[in-house]
Design an enzyme around this catalytic site. Structure first.
Site, PDB file in Angstrom:
ATOM      1  N   LYS A  53       0.841  -1.203   0.000  1.00 31.42           N
ATOM      2  CA  LYS A  53       0.000   0.000   0.000  1.00 31.42           C
ATOM      3  C   LYS A  53       0.877   1.254   0.000  1.00 31.42           C
ATOM      4  O   LYS A  53       0.632   2.204  -0.739  1.00 31.42           O
ATOM      5  CB  LYS A  53      -0.930  -0.001   1.229  1.00 31.42           C
ATOM      6  CG  LYS A  53      -2.068  -1.013   1.112  1.00 31.42           C
ATOM      7  CD  LYS A  53      -2.881  -1.176   2.390  1.00 31.42           C
ATOM      8  CE  LYS A  53      -3.911  -2.286   2.199  1.00 31.42           C
ATOM      9  NZ  LYS A  53      -4.722  -2.580   3.394  1.00 31.42           N
ATOM     10  N   GLN A  97      -4.618  -1.493   9.586  1.00 34.25           N
ATOM     11  CA  GLN A  97      -4.590  -2.813   8.950  1.00 34.25           C
ATOM     12  C   GLN A  97      -5.199  -3.856   9.897  1.00 34.25           C
ATOM     13  O   GLN A  97      -4.879  -3.897  11.082  1.00 34.25           O
ATOM     14  CB  GLN A  97      -3.139  -3.193   8.595  1.00 34.25           C
ATOM     15  CG  GLN A  97      -3.004  -4.454   7.779  1.00 34.25           C
ATOM     16  CD  GLN A  97      -3.619  -4.362   6.380  1.00 34.25           C
ATOM     17  OE1 GLN A  97      -3.692  -3.292   5.791  1.00 34.25           O
ATOM     18  NE2 GLN A  97      -4.064  -5.485   5.859  1.00 34.25           N
ATOM     19  N   ASP A 120     -11.096   3.062   4.126  1.00 31.26           N
ATOM     20  CA  ASP A 120     -11.488   1.650   4.030  1.00 31.26           C
ATOM     21  C   ASP A 120     -13.012   1.507   3.964  1.00 31.26           C
ATOM     22  O   ASP A 120     -13.521   0.461   3.547  1.00 31.26           O
ATOM     23  CB  ASP A 120     -10.996   0.878   5.266  1.00 31.26           C
ATOM     24  CG  ASP A 120      -9.721   0.089   5.021  1.00 31.26           C
ATOM     25  OD1 ASP A 120      -9.506  -0.354   3.875  1.00 31.26           O
ATOM     26  OD2 ASP A 120      -8.961  -0.101   5.987  1.00 31.26           O
TER      27      ASP A 120
HETATM   28  N1  GUN Z   1      -7.106  -6.737   6.082  1.00 32.96           N
HETATM   29  C1  GUN Z   1      -7.494  -7.467   4.994  1.00 32.96           C
HETATM   30  N2  GUN Z   1      -8.077  -6.660   4.074  1.00 32.96           N
HETATM   31  C2  GUN Z   1      -8.047  -5.419   4.595  1.00 32.96           C
HETATM   32  C3  GUN Z   1      -8.499  -4.151   4.096  1.00 32.96           C
HETATM   33  O1  GUN Z   1      -9.054  -4.017   2.999  1.00 32.96           O
HETATM   34  N3  GUN Z   1      -8.282  -3.095   4.934  1.00 32.96           N
HETATM   35  C4  GUN Z   1      -7.702  -3.220   6.142  1.00 32.96           C
HETATM   36  N4  GUN Z   1      -7.562  -2.121   6.885  1.00 32.96           N
HETATM   37  N5  GUN Z   1      -7.283  -4.381   6.626  1.00 32.96           N
HETATM   38  C5  GUN Z   1      -7.459  -5.457   5.848  1.00 32.96           C
END
Ligand code: GUN
Length: 290
Positions: A53, A97, A120
């Site tokens: 990311k 995350q 998100d």
């Molecule tokens: N863990 C797995 N997928 C995601 C996501 O799309 N966002 C976040 N913050 N954590 C994740």
């Protein structure tokens, strides 16, 4: 192979090109789009996702802040950091995350993020807005899936859509988006009695369960669009160590009309939509300033 492939890398590159131009336009107005990412603990998969990311931000002209904490950190430290980022006008997106260590109340953490920076789309206010058909931020993975369906010209109005998996991150928001697009939606899960009965009826089949190769060709309707959200590392067998999805690509590609590969399918699109949400947030902030 009869199915057409939806190339997530190619589509992601195209969208990211458009995003880089938007980032430049913002910078010309004096606004540098910025995403803050918080990682708690040492989960190796999460570390890879966060690294990807941050790297994608850099390439797209988006500033990133990465805060990492040890698994045994006091949750108060993370709450305090989120409050700081909420109050910082130079930060447009905040992402924690998941999963978080067990001593964290993940829902409380997600609720602590300012909804207008929740790129998100996991805050209850944003989940509610999505459900009402008036989304502020669309969760990145389902948003990416919708873009892939659109790019492959998959008809949505009146289509039978079957989602396997009911997570808050993928399954549930995916159901809302497909419903709003005019699909008749079925959500299957671990208690579903006859999974194949449902999947065989699907014009659009989205697999998001985290079980390697569980959707096999005999479960797929001929000509269906098969979207594989799973990313699993095989533990044993001849392909041990390799990445694979929730879909058994080899058998499904002979039956489906269109199909996404793993890797190179939904994964690159998820990060692309995170960048999209961050830019949208920065554009809204720039508009408020002017
Ligand atoms: N863990 C797995 N997928 C995601 C996501 O799309 N966002 C976040 N913050 N954590 C994740």
């Amino acid at each position: 192979m009869t199915a057409r492939l939806i190339d997530g890398n190619a589509l992601a590159a195209q969208v990211r090109g458009e995003l880089a131009a938007r980032a430049e336009a913002l910078k010309a107005q004096g606004v540098v789009p910025c995403l803050a990412v918080i990682l708690v603990g040492e989960d190796p998969a999460s570390a890879v996702y966060v690294r990807n990311k941050v790297a994608a931000c850099e390439k797209a002209g988006v500033r990133s802040i990465k805060d990492t904490y040890a698994a045994d950190v006091n949750p108060r430290t993370v709450f305090d950091r989120i409050a700081e980022l909420n109050a910082d006008p130079s930060v447009h997106g905040i992402l924690v995350q998941l999963p978080l260590p067990k001593h964290f109340d993940a829902d409380a953490i997600l609720e602590a993020i300012a909804p207008e920076k929740d790129v998100d789309g996991f805050h209850a206010e944003n989940v509610g807005a999505l459900m009402q058909g008036n989304p502020r931020f669309i969760p990145c993975t389902p948003y990416g899936v919708m873009k892939m369906l659109e790019s492959a010209n998959v008809p949505l109005k009146g289509a039978e859509a079957v989602i396997v998996g009911r997570s808050n991150i993928v399954g549930k928001p995916m159901a809302m988006l497909l419903l709003q697009a005019g699909c008749t939606v079925t959500v299957c899960h671990s208690q579903t009695k006859d999974l194949a009965f449902h999947t065989q009826r699907a014009d659009i089949l989205v697999a998001a369960v985290g079980r390697p190769r569980m959707i096999t060709g005999d479960m797929v309707k001929p000509g269906a669009a098969v979207i594989d959200v799973g990313i699993n590392r095989l533990q044993s067998g001849p392909d041990a160590g390799k990445l694979c999805g929730d879909v058994d690509f080899e058998s499904c590609k002979e039956v489906a009309g269109v199909i996404t590969p793993v890797p190179g399918g939904v994964g690159p699109m998820t990060i692309t939509m995170l960048l999209t949400n961050t830019l949208e947030s920065a554009e809204r902030a720039a508009e408020e300033m002017s």
